[in-house]
Enzyme design. Sequence first.
Site, PDB file in Angstrom:
ATOM      1  N   LEU A 182       0.829  -1.209   0.000  1.00 11.78           N
ATOM      2  CA  LEU A 182       0.000   0.000   0.000  1.00 11.78           C
ATOM      3  C   LEU A 182       0.858   1.251   0.000  1.00 11.78           C
ATOM      4  O   LEU A 182       0.451   2.319  -0.419  1.00 11.78           O
ATOM      5  CB  LEU A 182      -0.907   0.010   1.232  1.00 11.78           C
ATOM      6  CG  LEU A 182      -1.912  -1.123   1.325  1.00 11.78           C
ATOM      7  CD1 LEU A 182      -2.494  -1.195   2.720  1.00 11.78           C
ATOM      8  CD2 LEU A 182      -3.005  -0.913   0.288  1.00 11.78           C
ATOM      9  N   GLY A 183       2.050   1.107   0.506  1.00 13.91           N
ATOM     10  CA  GLY A 183       2.941   2.262   0.577  1.00 13.91           C
ATOM     11  C   GLY A 183       4.260   1.826   1.178  1.00 13.91           C
ATOM     12  O   GLY A 183       4.380   0.682   1.643  1.00 13.91           O
TER      13      GLY A 183
ATOM     14  N   GLY B 229       8.170   3.299   3.155  1.00 15.28           N
ATOM     15  CA  GLY B 229       8.959   4.365   3.765  1.00 15.28           C
ATOM     16  C   GLY B 229      10.325   3.805   4.114  1.00 15.28           C
ATOM     17  O   GLY B 229      10.645   2.683   3.700  1.00 15.28           O
ATOM     18  N   ASN B 230      11.096   4.550   4.877  1.00 14.16           N
ATOM     19  CA  ASN B 230      12.424   4.006   5.205  1.00 14.16           C
ATOM     20  C   ASN B 230      12.376   2.908   6.256  1.00 14.16           C
ATOM     21  O   ASN B 230      13.292   2.121   6.386  1.00 14.16           O
ATOM     22  CB  ASN B 230      13.414   5.105   5.619  1.00 14.16           C
ATOM     23  CG  ASN B 230      12.698   6.316   6.148  1.00 14.16           C
ATOM     24  OD1 ASN B 230      11.492   6.261   6.388  1.00 14.16           O
ATOM     25  ND2 ASN B 230      13.420   7.395   6.347  1.00 14.16           N
TER      26      ASN B 230
ATOM     27  N   GLY C 157      10.323   0.418   6.131  1.00 14.84           N
ATOM     28  CA  GLY C 157       9.894  -0.824   5.503  1.00 14.84           C
ATOM     29  C   GLY C 157       8.712  -0.543   4.607  1.00 14.84           C
ATOM     30  O   GLY C 157       8.720   0.441   3.875  1.00 14.84           O
TER      31      GLY C 157
ATOM     32  N   ASP D   1       3.362  15.403  12.334  1.00 19.05           N
ATOM     33  CA  ASP D   1       3.517  15.076  10.918  1.00 19.05           C
ATOM     34  C   ASP D   1       2.167  15.128  10.206  1.00 19.05           C
ATOM     35  O   ASP D   1       1.868  14.292   9.361  1.00 19.05           O
ATOM     36  CB  ASP D   1       4.176  13.698  10.762  1.00 19.05           C
ATOM     37  CG  ASP D   1       4.795  13.509   9.381  1.00 19.05           C
ATOM     38  OD1 ASP D   1       4.801  14.478   8.594  1.00 19.05           O
ATOM     39  OD2 ASP D   1       5.263  12.391   9.095  1.00 19.05           O
TER      40      ASP D   1
HETATM   41  P1  ADP Z   1       5.563   6.746   6.903  1.00 23.52           P
HETATM   42  O1  ADP Z   1       6.018   6.951   8.293  1.00 23.52           O
HETATM   43  O2  ADP Z   1       6.603   6.105   6.042  1.00 23.52           O
HETATM   44  O3  ADP Z   1       5.021   7.981   6.260  1.00 23.52           O
HETATM   45  P2  ADP Z   1       2.825   5.827   6.972  1.00 23.52           P
HETATM   46  O4  ADP Z   1       2.235   5.342   8.247  1.00 23.52           O
HETATM   47  O5  ADP Z   1       2.425   7.189   6.574  1.00 23.52           O
HETATM   48  O6  ADP Z   1       4.392   5.672   7.027  1.00 23.52           O
HETATM   49  O7  ADP Z   1       2.430   4.797   5.814  1.00 23.52           O
HETATM   50  C1  ADP Z   1       2.987   4.858   4.530  1.00 23.52           C
HETATM   51  C2  ADP Z   1       1.934   4.626   3.466  1.00 23.52           C
HETATM   52  O8  ADP Z   1       1.304   3.358   3.635  1.00 23.52           O
HETATM   53  C3  ADP Z   1       0.795   5.616   3.499  1.00 23.52           C
HETATM   54  O9  ADP Z   1       1.092   6.758   2.753  1.00 23.52           O
HETATM   55  C4  ADP Z   1      -0.356   4.830   2.889  1.00 23.52           C
HETATM   56  O10 ADP Z   1      -0.295   4.862   1.498  1.00 23.52           O
HETATM   57  C5  ADP Z   1      -0.070   3.415   3.367  1.00 23.52           C
HETATM   58  N1  ADP Z   1      -0.833   3.137   4.603  1.00 23.52           N
HETATM   59  C6  ADP Z   1      -0.409   3.329   5.863  1.00 23.52           C
HETATM   60  N2  ADP Z   1      -1.353   2.986   6.762  1.00 23.52           N
HETATM   61  C7  ADP Z   1      -2.421   2.600   6.051  1.00 23.52           C
HETATM   62  C8  ADP Z   1      -3.746   2.138   6.402  1.00 23.52           C
HETATM   63  N3  ADP Z   1      -4.123   2.021   7.677  1.00 23.52           N
HETATM   64  N4  ADP Z   1      -4.607   1.835   5.410  1.00 23.52           N
HETATM   65  C9  ADP Z   1      -4.215   1.950   4.121  1.00 23.52           C
HETATM   66  N5  ADP Z   1      -3.011   2.378   3.736  1.00 23.52           N
HETATM   67  C10 ADP Z   1      -2.094   2.695   4.670  1.00 23.52           C
HETATM   68 MG    MG Z   2       3.395   9.049   6.213  1.00 22.13          MG
END
Ligand code: ADP
Ligand code: MG
Length: 591
Positions: free
Chosen positions: A318-319, A321-322, A324, A435
């Site tokens: 789904l997404g 970051g650093n 994982g 954030d």
């Molecule tokens: P980071 O600290 O790297 O920004 P996030 O918690 O924002 O991590 O999550 C990174 C990405 O993963 C989000 O931008 C989103 O696309 C996806 N994601 C995170 N949590 C969820 C969730 N509960 N439902 C759907 N997608 C999610």
């Molecule tokens: Mg984020």
Amino acid sequence: MSTDPAIELPFYYGSISRSDAEQHLKLAGMDDGLFLLRQCLRSLGGYVLSVVWNLEFHHYPIEKQLNGTYCIAGGKPHCGPAELCEFYSKDPDGLVCVLRKPCLRSPDTPIKPGVFDNLRENMLREYVKQTWNLEGEAMEQAIISQAPQLEKLIATTAHEKMGWYHGKINRQEGERRLYSGVQPDGKFLIRDKEVSGTFALSMMYGKTVYHYQILQDKSGKYFMPEGTKFDTIWQLVEYLRMKADGLVTVLGEACLNGKPDEKKPAPPATRRQNGYSPPPKALALPMDCDGFNPYHNPNEVRKFNIKRSQLLIDEVELGSGNFGCVKKGVFKTESGQVDVAIKVLKSENENLVKEEMMREAEIMHQLDNPYIVRMLGLCNAESLMLVMEMASAGPLHKFLSTNKNTVTVENIVELMHQVSLGMKYLEEKNFVHRDLAARNVLLVSQKFAKISDFGLSKALGADDNYYKARSSGKWPLKWYAPECIKFYKFSSKSDVWSFGVTMWEAFSYGGKPYKKMKGTDVTRYIDEGNRLECPPACPEKMYTLMMECWTYKYEDRPDFKKVEESMRSYHYSLSNKAKAEEAAAAAKPVK
Ligand code: ADP
Ligand code: MG
């Protein structure tokens, strides 16, 4: 929600009929200029002013306008019923005479509550409770964020809870029910006609049953042929109890639909035994979506430690970051399966990152709000995994930029109001997010937003109102208030600054703030007194609020309590405007 603003007035009688009003005026002596105020049964929020002149009664309806003012047809608008009466006590301005002497309620005459007033709030609560399994604070928040839609929903379905409502039965069955038992004049029931969405009234008179069709105009108002129009079936019934309005007689005793727990107009606290049936599609609310499921059994589903065997992890990312990546998955519980998002640590990551994730989990574990992504638990297996409820429509900025043509400004206002509710909750709980940005607002559906990513968040001590970072890090500078960058000071007020930037991103449909600038240039730009410009589609009121969020000194910046109020009043005003336009369109004569 609103309480009746006339309740303070000693000459206000509430929901009494015209003849009751006349009775009170008679008893008070019939002097010229003697007057009282009562609730209008026809228009929600309206009143009637009853005045005596020359031993005759005059009744003036007072309409509540959509902008919240009150006026007698053809007269000047006033901000409340008290102000209106005060005005007419000095200037007749079209009335038969000035209001001279209030007809005061005696101590043994309480204000008569309107049936609708009386139950509306409780019904809202009961609806939210049963539908979404919310309680306490979360329930209040859901009500605040969705009041305009909820009120409409309740107004259109409230009759279903009344003892006199029999659902879909035909004319013969209606007669059978009315003839069984005693048969006094006026005994009645309301039923659905075969053609769905239309209603009929069946009533007893002289041992014979009469049937009337209840008509509905284009704006959805209900009425008897040639009769007065009402917003709800419920009000129509209450009105017909007082006035025949073309029927053979006024409505009397209700013929009850026989379900044991609906003997009387069901007290709102009564749970419906047949359970909840979802509203028709057109009326569906933000929370009526599959994504809301994780919330249904909060106690059952929220387990801090999740067994690996309870998780199915999809390959779909789904997404990332650093830390994982975030993967789609399914969480199996005794009561069924729940779609989840799983934040998976890269296995090569060191203890430091592990600790960071534990801290994020600890914060999320303490939060319980419909507008904040819920953590279901942690699972420590092949790697450390944080299991969250799924927000399948993804991050706000992406959603808006790919759906530019279909998402309205009203929709954005509604979503940002939800974000402000979530942030107000954080502020009350003394958490700073640090954030907040459109990338960290996730959508469960087009109408339902949740704040996520608590990776940088901090819980403040009971006596602290800010968090002091020891050094700067990889910070989202474009979202940060001056005091964060200069003094490493983070508070709910600095989150308010970020909220302003998030609003800007939302109203520019996922645009990048301070497009070409570097983070460090932005700091200078802000110091020089510059701010982001108003996005083309952004309503003026919303830009004003953003600018307030970007007040340089945090002491002078509004808090989330204030921000939420502003978002709420703008959100409600748009809903009211939409209602007015609907009504106006429906009222247009057709050839
Ligand atoms: P980071 O600290 O790297 O920004 P996030 O918690 O924002 O991590 O999550 C990174 C990405 O993963 C989000 O931008 C989103 O696309 C996806 N994601 C995170 N949590 C969820 C969730 N509960 N439902 C759907 N997608 C999610
Ligand atoms: Mg984020």
